[in-house]
Design a protein around this motif. Sequence first.
Motif: not given
Length: 119
Positions: A86-111
Amino acid sequence: MATPMKNICFVMFLATLSIALFNQVDGAGECGKTTTPDKEAFKLAPCASAAQDENASVSSQCCAKVKKIEQNPACLCAVMLSNTAKSSGIDPEIAMTIPKRCNIADRPVGYKCGAYTLP
């Protein structure tokens, strides 16, 4: 009569202390016993721009770090919502998309992660 009452009080104290020690939490948090979400957030420094701008490219360093942390979805969630993030200016909504943007196949979709859901 005072001595038996002292003994009873002492036994009650020992019983209470024993129960408290038996039920003691081991201190492990979302990310385990040896680290905290805030410490893990520092390891995600290569992800800073990608966690602030959904159009920013995600570096291979970032993806490698996220892949390691996302093996424990509760830890990943805690890191993304940590005080350090939070103090680094991270937007949690955008941060949550990083595993998908990295194409991590076994990411916990829907967590569910607080008010957010991992895509």
